[in-house]
Design a protein around this motif. Structure first.
Motif, PDB file in Angstrom:
ATOM      1  N   ASP A 184       0.816  -1.221   0.000  1.00 54.53           N
ATOM      2  CA  ASP A 184       0.000   0.000   0.000  1.00 54.53           C
ATOM      3  C   ASP A 184       0.848   1.267   0.000  1.00 54.53           C
ATOM      4  N   GLN A 185       2.142   1.142  -0.298  1.00 51.13           N
ATOM      5  CA  GLN A 185       3.000   2.328  -0.369  1.00 51.13           C
ATOM      6  C   GLN A 185       4.175   2.041  -1.285  1.00 51.13           C
ATOM      7  N   ASN A 186       4.835   3.106  -1.729  1.00 47.24           N
ATOM      8  CA  ASN A 186       6.013   2.955  -2.563  1.00 47.24           C
ATOM      9  C   ASN A 186       7.197   2.469  -1.738  1.00 47.24           C
ATOM     10  N   THR A 187       8.213   1.985  -2.431  1.00 47.26           N
ATOM     11  CA  THR A 187       9.443   1.563  -1.757  1.00 47.26           C
ATOM     12  C   THR A 187      10.143   2.788  -1.159  1.00 47.26           C
ATOM     13  N   VAL A 188      10.600   2.649   0.072  1.00 49.79           N
ATOM     14  CA  VAL A 188      11.225   3.770   0.769  1.00 49.79           C
ATOM     15  C   VAL A 188      12.597   3.353   1.275  1.00 49.79           C
ATOM     16  N   SER A 455      -4.461  -3.334  19.907  1.00 47.70           N
ATOM     17  CA  SER A 455      -5.604  -2.988  20.736  1.00 47.70           C
ATOM     18  C   SER A 455      -6.929  -3.219  20.032  1.00 47.70           C
ATOM     19  N   ALA A 456      -7.781  -3.987  20.653  1.00 49.80           N
ATOM     20  CA  ALA A 456      -9.150  -4.207  20.198  1.00 49.80           C
ATOM     21  C   ALA A 456     -10.072  -4.052  21.392  1.00 49.80           C
ATOM     22  N   ASN A 457     -11.305  -3.586  21.158  1.00 50.41           N
ATOM     23  CA  ASN A 457     -12.227  -3.292  22.244  1.00 50.41           C
ATOM     24  C   ASN A 457     -13.149  -4.476  22.501  1.00 50.41           C
ATOM     25  N   LEU A 458     -13.096  -4.980  23.739  1.00 52.36           N
ATOM     26  CA  LEU A 458     -14.006  -6.057  24.115  1.00 52.36           C
ATOM     27  C   LEU A 458     -15.407  -5.492  24.317  1.00 52.36           C
ATOM     28  N   PRO A 459     -16.495  -6.258  24.034  1.00 52.97           N
ATOM     29  CA  PRO A 459     -16.459  -7.672  23.661  1.00 52.97           C
ATOM     30  C   PRO A 459     -16.282  -7.910  22.155  1.00 52.97           C
ATOM     31  N   THR A 460     -16.159  -6.828  21.367  1.00 46.95           N
ATOM     32  CA  THR A 460     -15.963  -7.011  19.927  1.00 46.95           C
ATOM     33  C   THR A 460     -14.593  -7.637  19.682  1.00 46.95           C
ATOM     34  N   PRO A 461     -14.509  -8.768  18.996  1.00 44.84           N
ATOM     35  CA  PRO A 461     -13.205  -9.410  18.781  1.00 44.84           C
ATOM     36  C   PRO A 461     -12.363  -8.621  17.800  1.00 44.84           C
ATOM     37  N   ALA A 462     -11.045  -8.700  18.000  1.00 39.19           N
ATOM     38  CA  ALA A 462     -10.117  -8.043  17.084  1.00 39.19           C
ATOM     39  C   ALA A 462     -10.036  -8.823  15.789  1.00 39.19           C
ATOM     40  N   THR A 463      -9.811  -8.101  14.715  1.00 36.46           N
ATOM     41  CA  THR A 463      -9.610  -8.758  13.420  1.00 36.46           C
ATOM     42  C   THR A 463      -8.244  -8.459  12.838  1.00 36.46           C
ATOM     43  N   GLN A 464      -7.650  -7.284  13.185  1.00 35.79           N
ATOM     44  CA  GLN A 464      -6.300  -7.025  12.686  1.00 35.79           C
ATOM     45  C   GLN A 464      -5.311  -7.966  13.357  1.00 35.79           C
ATOM     46  N   THR A 465      -4.491  -8.617  12.555  1.00 32.40           N
ATOM     47  CA  THR A 465      -3.486  -9.540  13.057  1.00 32.40           C
ATOM     48  C   THR A 465      -2.157  -9.244  12.379  1.00 32.40           C
ATOM     49  N   ASN A 466      -1.120  -9.085  13.178  1.00 32.54           N
ATOM     50  CA  ASN A 466       0.224  -8.807  12.669  1.00 32.54           C
ATOM     51  C   ASN A 466       1.063 -10.077  12.726  1.00 32.54           C
ATOM     52  N   LEU A 467       1.812 -10.316  11.646  1.00 29.48           N
ATOM     53  CA  LEU A 467       2.755 -11.429  11.576  1.00 29.48           C
ATOM     54  C   LEU A 467       4.074 -10.890  11.039  1.00 29.48           C
ATOM     55  N   GLU A 468       5.168 -11.173  11.739  1.00 31.81           N
ATOM     56  CA  GLU A 468       6.479 -10.695  11.294  1.00 31.81           C
ATOM     57  C   GLU A 468       7.511 -11.808  11.463  1.00 31.81           C
ATOM     58  N   ILE A 488       0.078  -7.766   7.555  1.00 26.92           N
ATOM     59  CA  ILE A 488      -0.947  -7.146   8.401  1.00 26.92           C
ATOM     60  C   ILE A 488      -2.290  -7.531   7.814  1.00 26.92           C
ATOM     61  N   PHE A 489      -2.974  -8.435   8.491  1.00 25.82           N
ATOM     62  CA  PHE A 489      -4.279  -8.923   8.045  1.00 25.82           C
ATOM     63  C   PHE A 489      -5.380  -8.042   8.631  1.00 25.82           C
ATOM     64  N   ASN A 490      -6.357  -7.680   7.798  1.00 28.64           N
ATOM     65  CA  ASN A 490      -7.476  -6.827   8.223  1.00 28.64           C
ATOM     66  C   ASN A 490      -6.976  -5.576   8.941  1.00 28.64           C
ATOM     67  N   PRO A 491      -6.176  -4.763   8.280  1.00 33.14           N
ATOM     68  CA  PRO A 491      -5.610  -3.581   8.948  1.00 33.14           C
ATOM     69  C   PRO A 491      -6.694  -2.665   9.492  1.00 33.14           C
ATOM     70  N   PRO A 497      -7.740  -5.335   2.236  1.00 30.98           N
ATOM     71  CA  PRO A 497      -6.735  -6.284   1.734  1.00 30.98           C
ATOM     72  C   PRO A 497      -5.541  -6.384   2.668  1.00 30.98           C
ATOM     73  N   THR A 498      -4.935  -7.561   2.687  1.00 34.92           N
ATOM     74  CA  THR A 498      -3.749  -7.792   3.513  1.00 34.92           C
ATOM     75  C   THR A 498      -2.587  -6.936   3.025  1.00 34.92           C
ATOM     76  N   VAL A 499      -1.876  -6.309   3.975  1.00 36.53           N
ATOM     77  CA  VAL A 499      -0.710  -5.491   3.661  1.00 36.53           C
ATOM     78  C   VAL A 499       0.539  -6.355   3.837  1.00 36.53           C
ATOM     79  N   PHE A 500       1.363  -6.396   2.805  1.00 35.77           N
ATOM     80  CA  PHE A 500       2.641  -7.107   2.859  1.00 35.77           C
ATOM     81  C   PHE A 500       3.773  -6.085   2.864  1.00 35.77           C
TER      82      PHE A 500
END
Length: 510
Positions: A184-188, A455-468, A488-491, A497-500
């Motif tokens: 979602d961004q140019n190379t930096v 950070s996600a607000n209970l009781p609503t479950p979080a959907t953003q998930t980070n993997l590194e 970054i899934f569900n940013p 869309p997933t951010v790579f």
């Protein structure tokens, strides 16, 4: 010359030959000029005064049954030749190299020369003088090698003393250069340079002065922690650490909270492990990013348990006189009090294979913007956070780590035009977990994989998930290169869309 030779080689003689043992409750003698010189070498270079000599003569051992060994042992016992250690004893129970033997011989030569020079020649027997002469002839080559190296060492010390940066301050530097691209961004290109000035006035204290500079723009990449330093030089840390007795340590000044609280061996250093701030600390637990305050730690009997506390003001350097509700200063808006109870036992090698930290934070945050147009508002927040931090080296070359946080948060927004206030309450959570693999494929390397949800607000479950995933590979003692990928899934907890993110990070240290 003999004094310097004696000092520079005594450590080698002790460590390998076992010539000297230490005993408690004996006063340390004053340092000689030679010992002082050796200490200067160690302080200025960080290395032992003399490294190993690779000479053919080293291949030949002098055994306890040899005449030379027995002769030197007798001299040591009579003249107390081996100086610099508490009991001045000689343990002739193991073989030593000819080079090590020459070091002990030279110590005895020096001692006997002192006796003769002081007019006490009658204290040295003719038999001992004959034995010394015979030993000198036998080990002439080794003694010459030692003296040549000492001459070189003296020249290096003189150069270091003339060119040293400071007698109390050590300069450390680090430069990070990274190429990063995301879907979602140019190379930096992200860069940050850092200088640490480590100053000690007593030997048991530290004044840390940290200067940062980088190439971050007004909108730095959000996926790299080290990409936030601007082009100007910033005083990032000015902190003074000192001890009160053996069990209390205190730090005071302008500091970063995550340098002292919520640390983790595998997820805490953006130059070594993860690039994303998300994995580097519990963001619920440490909401105030930078400021000033005081940190104290109590470690009873220097054992595995400790308790530490940090009071931190985010606007500690800002004063707002003349207002009914001052927002700056150490006790103004944006402050936190964090308490950490830790258990970190050490093993036989002095390592910490397991550490568990339980934490609590009380934070008060403000985002005052009374001049906002068209609706001037004031937003304040209070939060109580409970956290946990774990690291466990459960096998050789493998470790588990993780963090968890849950908060009770109250947010109040006041409309200064309508004089109305709206209060909301929520329960955000944070968690991350991962595996680290120290020394993978090469000593000093580090690989890691981490996954979690911000950070996600209970009781609503979080959907953003980070993997590194990263692999830090040392090209040398001063250069490390790290390929790093992030997903970054569900940013922002949205069905986006997933951010790579792909990053190649190089770190230069000096």
């Amino acid at each position: 010359m003999n004094k310097l030779l004696r000092f520079a080689t005594t450590a080698s003689v002790l460590g390998i030959a076992g010539m000297v043992t230490s005993t408690p409750a004996q006063a340390n003698p004053p340092l000689t000029e030679v010992e002082r010189l050796g200490n200067q070498i160690h302080r200025l270079t960080g290395r032992e005064p003399m490294s190993q000599v690779t000479a053919i003569s080293q291949l030949s051992d002098v055994r306890p049954t040899d005449w030379a060994f027995t002769a030197l042992q007798s001299l040591v016992e009579r003249y107390n030749c081996i100086a610099g250690y508490p009991d001045r004893t000689y343990r002739g129970n193991r073989a030593m190299t000819r080079y090590e033997f020459a070091a002990g011989l030279n110590a005895c030569l020096d001692k006997i020369n002192e006796i003769i020079a002081s007019g006490l020649a009658d204290k040295v027997s003719k038999d001992d003088l004959a034995a010394i002469q015979k030993l000198q002839e036998e080990f002439a080559a080794e003694l010459a090698t030692l003296r040549g190296r000492v001459d070189t060492l003296e020249g290096k010390v003189a150069t270091l003393e003339a060119q040293q940066f400071s007698t109390t301050t050590k300069l450390e530097g680090q430069a990070i250069f990274a190429i990063s691209g995301a879907t979602d961004q140019n190379t930096v290109i992200a860069a940050r340079s850092r200088l640490n000035l480590n100053t000690s006035f007593t030997g048991n204290d530290l004044l840390l002065t940290r200067l940062d500079s980088g190439n971050a723009s007004a909108s730095p990449t959000p996926f790299l922690d080290y990409a936030t330093a601007g082009s100007g030089v910033t005083l990032a840390t000015l902190r003074y650490d000192f001890k009160i007795g053996k069990e209390f340590s205190v730090s005071v000044g302008a500091m970063n909270a995550f340098d002292l609280i919520d640390t983790n061996s595998y997820a805490n250093n953006e130059a070594v492990d993860f690039s994303n701030t998300f994995f580097l600390n519990n963001q619920l637990l440490l909401p105030v990013a930078a400021g000033g305050g005081i940190f104290a730690k109590y470690n009873p009997n220097q054992g595995p348990f400790y308790i530490s506390a940090l009071y931190y003001g985010g606007n500690a350097s800002e004063a707002t006189p003349g207002t009914l509700n001052p927002t700056g200063g150490l006790f103004g808006e944006n402050n936190q009090l964090t308490i950490e109870l830790g258990y970190a036992p050490t093993d036989k090698e002095g390592n910490i294979p397991f550490a568990l930290k339980l934490q609590y934070t009380r934070a008060s945050l403000g985002d005052n913007n009374p001049l906002a147009i068209p609706n001037p508002t004031t937003t304040t927040e209070t939060r109580d956070v409970f956290g946990a931090n774990l690291e466990w080296a459960f096998a050789k070359g493998a470790a588990l780590f993780g963090r968890f946080g849950i908060a009770s948060r109250t947010t109040t927004e006041t409309d200064l035009t309508l004089l109305t206030a709206t209060t909301t309450k929520d329960t955000p959570i944070y968690w991350s977990v991962g595996f680290a693999f120290p020394n993978l494929f090469k000593k000093g390397a580090l690989a890691g994989i981490g996954v979690g949800q911000p950070s996600a607000n209970l009781p609503t479950p979080a959907t953003q998930t980070n993997l590194e995933i990263f692999y830090n590979y040392p090209l040398s003692d001063n250069i490390r290169i790290t390929p790093d990928i992030q997903f970054i899934f569900n940013p922002d907890n949205l069905p986006a869309p997933t951010v790579f993110v792909g990053t190649l990070r190089t770190v230069f240290s000096f």
